[in-house]
Structures are given as structure tokens and as C-alpha cells.
Design a protein around this motif. Structure first.
Motif, PDB file in Angstrom:
ATOM      1  N   ALA A 139      22.731  -7.062 -16.926  1.00 20.37           N
ATOM      2  CA  ALA A 139      22.067  -5.796 -17.216  1.00 20.37           C
ATOM      3  C   ALA A 139      21.930  -4.976 -15.940  1.00 20.37           C
ATOM      4  O   ALA A 139      22.140  -3.771 -15.940  1.00 20.37           O
ATOM      5  N   THR A 140      21.586  -5.619 -14.842  1.00 21.87           N
ATOM      6  CA  THR A 140      21.454  -4.922 -13.571  1.00 21.87           C
ATOM      7  C   THR A 140      22.797  -4.330 -13.159  1.00 21.87           C
ATOM      8  O   THR A 140      22.873  -3.185 -12.724  1.00 21.87           O
ATOM      9  N   HIS A 141      23.875  -5.096 -13.312  1.00 23.95           N
ATOM     10  CA  HIS A 141      25.204  -4.603 -12.963  1.00 23.95           C
ATOM     11  C   HIS A 141      25.564  -3.399 -13.831  1.00 23.95           C
ATOM     12  O   HIS A 141      26.125  -2.418 -13.337  1.00 23.95           O
ATOM     13  N   ASP A 142      25.261  -3.462 -15.136  1.00 29.09           N
ATOM     14  CA  ASP A 142      25.554  -2.348 -16.036  1.00 29.09           C
ATOM     15  C   ASP A 142      24.784  -1.096 -15.618  1.00 29.09           C
ATOM     16  O   ASP A 142      25.316   0.004 -15.663  1.00 29.09           O
ATOM     17  N   GLU A 143      23.519  -1.261 -15.229  1.00 25.77           N
ATOM     18  CA  GLU A 143      22.719  -0.126 -14.784  1.00 25.77           C
ATOM     19  C   GLU A 143      23.303   0.477 -13.510  1.00 25.77           C
ATOM     20  O   GLU A 143      23.351   1.697 -13.359  1.00 25.77           O
ATOM     21  N   GLN A 144      23.770  -0.368 -12.614  1.00 26.71           N
ATOM     22  CA  GLN A 144      24.378   0.121 -11.370  1.00 26.71           C
ATOM     23  C   GLN A 144      25.664   0.889 -11.665  1.00 26.71           C
ATOM     24  O   GLN A 144      25.907   1.952 -11.091  1.00 26.71           O
ATOM     25  N   ALA A 145      26.469   0.358 -12.561  1.00 29.51           N
ATOM     26  CA  ALA A 145      27.721   1.030 -12.922  1.00 29.51           C
ATOM     27  C   ALA A 145      27.437   2.373 -13.594  1.00 29.51           C
ATOM     28  O   ALA A 145      28.101   3.379 -13.291  1.00 29.51           O
ATOM     29  N   ALA A 146      26.442   2.411 -14.479  1.00 27.59           N
ATOM     30  CA  ALA A 146      26.082   3.659 -15.143  1.00 27.59           C
ATOM     31  C   ALA A 146      25.569   4.680 -14.133  1.00 27.59           C
ATOM     32  O   ALA A 146      25.878   5.870 -14.226  1.00 27.59           O
ATOM     33  N   ALA A 147      24.788   4.221 -13.167  1.00 34.15           N
ATOM     34  CA  ALA A 147      24.252   5.124 -12.142  1.00 34.15           C
ATOM     35  C   ALA A 147      25.378   5.710 -11.294  1.00 34.15           C
ATOM     36  O   ALA A 147      25.369   6.907 -10.975  1.00 34.15           O
TER      37      ALA A 147
END
Length: 181
Positions: free
Chosen positions: A49-57
């Protein structure tokens, strides 16, 4: 014998909170003397989830200064429905659709005026920045969390900002931990 609690009731509790005795509000269940058998599921704050948030950011940052309407512009224009908590002529506050606390309200300026993130703030933005903070206080009072709440402002991709329209997160209704993030 331990009581089973639906995972949906526990999703807003961190593993640290579950390690202590607690009472599930609104359920009349006291687990202070029992052990909670947790279902074998991934917790919502996994590394993925953290990786997905970073990619979205990072993806959002690529178009941050395009001038295109953001989802918040569409909420301001009532093109997208929202649960409004507070509104005045310059500020709008509404509930987050993915709450990270029992109370999670976003506070935004109604006019972006180049203020896509705090890093872009100029002296001319001083008044609206003050109004956003004061609106956060009003929201905390309306939501009954004036005795303890947190205001979070993410600025830039390294802080996982995903909408480039300056916004404050007002979080409360549970014990906050330190350090955050």
C-alpha cells in the motif's frame, strides 16, 4: 473463551493498539480480559500500500502544474458529491473518502491561485493559509475533537501528496501516536 470480532471493526486500529486491552465502541463488547483471534488477512497499511501511494504521488506530481481541474475543483463545483462539514466563501471542508481516523476531514481553499502545494506558497497566500488553519479548528469543534486532533499537510511527492490542490487533513477521534509517518 475469546470472542470473534469482524475484521471490518478492527481495520482502523493499528497492531500496537490491538496488543492492548480495549473496548470496541458502539458494540457493547469488552475485550479487556480476552485475546482477540485475528483473521489471517493483510493489514491495510502494508508495504505494498505504501508503494502504491508513492507511485500515485509521483504520477500526480508529473501533472501538478498543468492547470487542469483536480478532483477538489470538481467537488467545489458540486460536480462530484461530498459530505461537507464546513463551508464559507473561501474554504470548503468535507469528509475524506478513505478515512485514516474516525474523524478525517479535508480542508481546501476554494480558489487554487497557484497554491498546489505548500512548497509553492508565497507571501500573498498568507491570508488563505491562516483561513485554512482556522477552518481546521472549526471542523475540530464541529466534530467534537477539539480536545485533541492532528492537522496534516503533505507537500510534494516525497510526502505522498496525490492531489495538487493544497489541502489540510484534520484527523481525530482516536489516540494519535508519535512520531507520525
Amino acid at each position: 473463551m475469546a470472542a470473534l470480532v469482524p475484521f471490518s471493526l478492527l481495520r482502523n486500529y493499528s497492531p500496537f493498539m490491538l496488543a492492548r486491552p480495549f473496548i470496541v465502541k458502539g458494540c457493547n463488547l469488552n475485550f479487556s480480559k480476552s485475546v482477540l483471534p485475528l483473521p489471517c488477512r493483510r493489514l491495510p497499511f502494508s508495504a505494498r500500500a505504501t508503494h502504491d501511494e508513492q507511485a500515485a504521488a509521483k504520477a500526480a506530481a508529473a501533472t501538478a502544474d498543468s492547470g487542469a481541474p483536480t478532483i477538489f475543483d470538481k467537488i467545489i463545483n458540486k460536480e462530484i458529491p461530498s459530505s461537507i462539514v464546513y463551508e464559507d466563501e473561501k474554504v470548503l471542508a468535507f469528509r475524506d473518502i478513505n478515512p485514516q481516523a474516525p474523524v478525517h476531514v479535508l480542508v481546501i481553499p476554494k480558489v487554487r491561485d497557484g497554491l498546489t502545494e505548500l512548497a509553492k506558497a508565497e507571501a500573498r497566500h498568507g491570508e488563505i493559509l491562516g483561513q485554512l488553519l482556522y477552518a481546521a479548528r472549526i471542523v475540530a469543534e464541529k466534530e467534537g475533537i477539539l480536545d485533541g486532533f492532528r492537522v496534516v499537510l503533505n507537500s510534494g511527492p516525497s510526502a505522498c501528496q496525490s492531489v495538487y490542490h493544497l489541502h489540510l487533513h484534520v484527523l481525530g477521534g482516536r489516540q494519535m501516536n508519535w512520531p507520525p509517518g
